[in-house]
Write a protein that holds these residues in place. Structure first.
Motif, mmCIF file in Angstrom:
data_model
loop_
_atom_site.group_PDB
_atom_site.id
_atom_site.type_symbol
_atom_site.label_atom_id
_atom_site.label_comp_id
_atom_site.label_asym_id
_atom_site.label_seq_id
_atom_site.Cartn_x
_atom_site.Cartn_y
_atom_site.Cartn_z
ATOM 1 N N MET A 225 -7.224 20.803 80.620
ATOM 2 C CA MET A 225 -5.630 21.698 80.864
ATOM 3 C C MET A 225 -5.944 23.150 80.714
ATOM 4 O O MET A 225 -4.783 23.379 80.946
ATOM 5 C CB MET A 225 -5.262 20.649 79.675
ATOM 6 N N GLU A 261 -3.590 30.023 62.507
ATOM 7 C CA GLU A 261 -4.358 28.555 61.958
ATOM 8 C C GLU A 261 -5.431 28.122 63.521
ATOM 9 O O GLU A 261 -4.917 27.900 64.876
ATOM 10 C CB GLU A 261 -3.053 27.606 62.048
ATOM 11 N N GLY A 263 -5.428 25.108 63.928
ATOM 12 C CA GLY A 263 -5.690 23.714 64.727
ATOM 13 C C GLY A 263 -3.956 24.290 65.824
ATOM 14 O O GLY A 263 -3.789 23.427 66.049
ATOM 15 N N LEU A 264 -3.486 25.549 65.905
ATOM 16 C CA LEU A 264 -2.524 25.788 66.585
ATOM 17 C C LEU A 264 -3.190 26.220 68.001
ATOM 18 O O LEU A 264 -2.484 26.527 68.888
ATOM 19 C CB LEU A 264 -1.956 26.547 65.658
ATOM 20 N N THR A 265 -3.986 26.229 68.636
ATOM 21 C CA THR A 265 -4.827 26.531 69.435
ATOM 22 C C THR A 265 -3.582 25.769 70.575
ATOM 23 O O THR A 265 -3.183 26.964 71.707
ATOM 24 C CB THR A 265 -5.496 26.681 69.766
ATOM 25 N N LEU A 266 -3.672 24.989 70.547
ATOM 26 C CA LEU A 266 -2.977 24.258 71.605
ATOM 27 C C LEU A 266 -1.601 24.183 71.624
ATOM 28 O O LEU A 266 -1.217 24.242 72.565
ATOM 29 C CB LEU A 266 -3.667 22.550 71.237
ATOM 30 N N ALA A 267 -0.699 24.639 70.413
ATOM 31 C CA ALA A 267 0.313 24.619 69.990
ATOM 32 C C ALA A 267 0.916 25.922 71.090
ATOM 33 O O ALA A 267 1.529 25.849 71.661
ATOM 34 C CB ALA A 267 1.162 24.667 68.933
ATOM 35 N N TYR A 270 0.395 25.794 75.048
ATOM 36 C CA TYR A 270 1.633 25.728 75.825
ATOM 37 C C TYR A 270 2.742 26.059 75.901
ATOM 38 O O TYR A 270 3.587 26.363 76.488
ATOM 39 C CB TYR A 270 1.886 24.252 75.063
ATOM 40 N N PHE A 273 2.851 28.503 77.883
ATOM 41 C CA PHE A 273 2.298 27.770 79.354
ATOM 42 C C PHE A 273 4.364 27.576 80.006
ATOM 43 O O PHE A 273 4.591 27.915 80.905
ATOM 44 C CB PHE A 273 2.091 26.513 79.336
#
Lengths: 290, 326
Positions: A225, A261, A263-267, A270, A273
């Motif tokens: 990804m 945070e 937990g929010l790296t992927l957010a 995105y 992106f």
């Protein structure tokens, strides 16, 4: 704190850039969208782990074994799986869809083999885990080595593609596959070579990641990804684009994880992106192709 | 034509009634199998509703499925059941509209990549919310009804889904979708509202998938993001629709039934090597059946059937031209 974050971001970004370069070669030149790319990386990370733990070989020496293996793997996969699809596909769109679906199956096969061999636990090994002080920040030496390796491999590849005759031929295929034939370039051979080179870069990326991160048999998807996002951000087929986009992504991720945070790296990834795609669908450095 | 239509409709109703009565004669294991079967037929039919004609390969199935399941987990003690379902459908619709509006104008492969990670994104957001805001990761679902009720709801949803795809295939919307799938530029020149048509279909497909997740949620008593957003579900749905043929009404069902039974058997017999077999099967299907079973069957019968019906001379001519073409 800030210096630490910047250096950690550079390390992560350098790895992403290295990994994305391989994917952009495969997609930009061989026209294969390889969804099993991250799995190839993780397989290489496991190989480095085995070499270190069972044979006592350090990962830098391991690279000399794993990278050619990655090249051979890519070469074989292209010949066995991709070539028939390329021959069958009527147009570029059909090949894209077919390659996505076929490499999707490959993703499961590699992941399944890794699960059978190593189980689903987190793996890591200890290598050069000594703190080094830079500008008042303490960084593990293995991270600095990872950054150095990523930059060396990436820039060497860039120089090869930019300044050798062979590199010019490969780039010609990326720009105009139909016209490349007219000047005597064997497009099929170039595509196969580029795909294999992508495999070698994936292997290198896997070894580099394994030096400073834990990994599991199932963590390949996230790497695919991120590599895809970097490729698109940088413009498909553009190595310098992949390098800068990788560094940007690594920085953003590290800063979000450090200051906002974890937990929010992927957010965050995105969000970048999507914004980028809506603003510049061809990527930061890409030319509009369709 | 009308007589034939009535006949098909009657046959479909008889089949539906037989399926609806099945739980009275079957044991709990078989009912469980039926629930899985109906669920996957609905999922792959709903997937094909959008992805079949437009050729946009969506890997976001489990994102919507998980949203449905998680909504039920979050709301089942607060609201009466029908309202929970309605809430799930509404959330699925809202997410589909946001995702659709921002990604459907992108070229095909970008769409694949975005949907590829969407489930992971939703999972991360839900996990983050649960850990930081509500403070608990897992949730329990206690429902007062048994597996039969779940099965009947799914069966009704499946019938509706198949009816919708039959109906769409027969009117202007279906035709518009086919033109979009063949060539978007041509479609735009024909005066088709490309974005609106794609968005409508994507949202419809997503709402159905969300409802499948919501209806199946009570099968688990304990739900957490890692369980309901398992990416394998997206892959299974895709492979089923592809095996059967995403462009035919019965295609997805034709792929879903044998593959579901095969996967059940495989996961019981070879739990460790399951994903290797799954991957190999996937590759095999892509190589051997590019258009799916339904297209393959049509091609086979299409070639054989007309020949004996034609008069001798014409048949020989037809055979000659067919051979010349090869």
């Amino acid at each position: 704190m800030l210096t630490t974050a910047i250096i950690a971001g550079l390390v992560l970004g350098g790895t992403y850039a290295l990994v994305a370069m391989g994917l952009t070669l495969q997609y930009g030149i061989a026209r294969i969208m390889n969804l099993a790319y991250g799995e190839t990386m993780i397989a290489a990370a496991f190989a480095a782990f085995v070499l270190k733990d069972a044979l006592g070989l350090n990962p830098v020496t391991g690279l000399l074994l794993v990278v050619p293996a990655g090249f051979a793997f890519g070469y074989a996969i292209y010949g066995v799986m991709m070539r028939p699809l390329v021959a069958r596909a009527g147009d570029r769109g059909a090949l894209e869809i077919d390659s996505i679906l076929a490499t999707f199956g490959l993703l499961f096969v590699i992941q399944g083999v890794l699960l059978v061999l190593f189980g689903s636990n987190y793996m890591s090994y200890s290598y050069l885990n000594i703190p080094v002080s830079i500008l008042g920040a303490n960084i593990a030496a293995n991270r600095l080595l990872a950054l150095g390796l990523a930059l060396t491999i990436g820039l060497t590849l860039y120089a090869l593609l930019r300044y050798t005759r062979w590199g010019t031929a490969i780039r010609a295929v990326a720009v105009a596959p139909q016209s490349a034939v007219l000047v005597g370039i064997d497009v099929n051979r170039a595509a196969r070579f580029a795909f294999a080179l992508g495999g070698a870069l994936a292997a290198a990326g896997g070894v580099v990641v394994s030096m400073y991160q834990t990994f599991t048999a199932t963590s390949g998807v996230t790497f695919t990804m991120k590599a895809l996002i970097v490729v698109i951000m940088g413009g498909v087929g553009n190595l310098l684009g992949a390098l800068s986009a990788g560094l940007i992504l690594g920085m953003v991720e590290t800063f979000v994880a450090t200051y906002l945070e974890p937990g929010l790296t992927l957010a965050a990834t995105y969000a970048i992106f999507l914004t980028l795609l809506l603003w510049r669908p061809q990527g930061l450095f890409g030319k509009a192709t369709r | 034509m009308n007589g034939r239509l009535a006949l098909i409709l009657a046959a479909a109703l008889v089949a539906l009634a037989a399926l609806a009565l099945a739980p009275f004669y079957l044991g709990p294991y078989q009912i469980g199998l039926l629930i899985g079967l109906t669920g996957y037929v609905t999922l792959s039919s709903a997937w094909a509703l959008f992805s079949g004609p437009t050729r946009y390969v969506s890997l976001a199935t489990v994102a919507f499925f998980g949203i449905g399941a998680y909504t039920v987990a979050a709301l089942n003690e607060v609201l009466p059941y029908p309202l929970v379902l309605a809430a799930a459908a509404a959330i699925g619709l809202a997410v589909a509209l946001v995702v659709g509006l921002s990604t459907l104008r992108l070229a095909g492969v970008y769409f694949v990549i975005f949907t590829f990670g969407l489930a992971e994104l939703v999972r991360q957001l839900v996990t983050w919310y649960e850990v930081n805001v509500t403070g608990t990761l897992g949730r329990y679902i206690f429902m007062s009804f048994g597996p039969e009720q779940i099965y009947w709801q799914l069966l009704a949803l499946m019938a509706i889904t198949l009816f919708i795809s039959w109906w769409i295939g027969r009117n202007r919307l279906g035709l518009a979708l086919k033109v979009i799938g063949d060539d978007e530029v041509v479609a735009a020149h024909c005066g088709i509202y490309i974005a609106r048509t794609k968005l409508a279909l994507f949202a419809l497909s997503a709402v159905i998938i969300t409802l499948v997740g919501a209806i199946q949620a009570p099968r688990w008593t304990y739900v957490e993001p890692g369980i309901v957003f398992n990416p394998t579900l997206s892959f299974l749905t895709l492979i089923m629709a592809l095996l059967g043929g995403a462009n035919r009404l019965w295609g997805p069902a034709l792929g879903a039934v044998p593959l579901f039974l095969l996967f059940e058997w495989l996961s019981a017999r070879f739990p460790d090597h399951y994903s290797i077999i799954l991957g190999l099967l996937f590759i095999l299907i892509v190589f051997a059946l590019p258009g799916g079973v339904a297209a393959f069957a049509e091609r086979m019968f299409g070639q054989r059937k007309p020949t004996p019906q034609m008069p001798g001379a014409e048949s020989a001519l037809a055979r000659d031209t067919a051979e010349a073409r090869r």
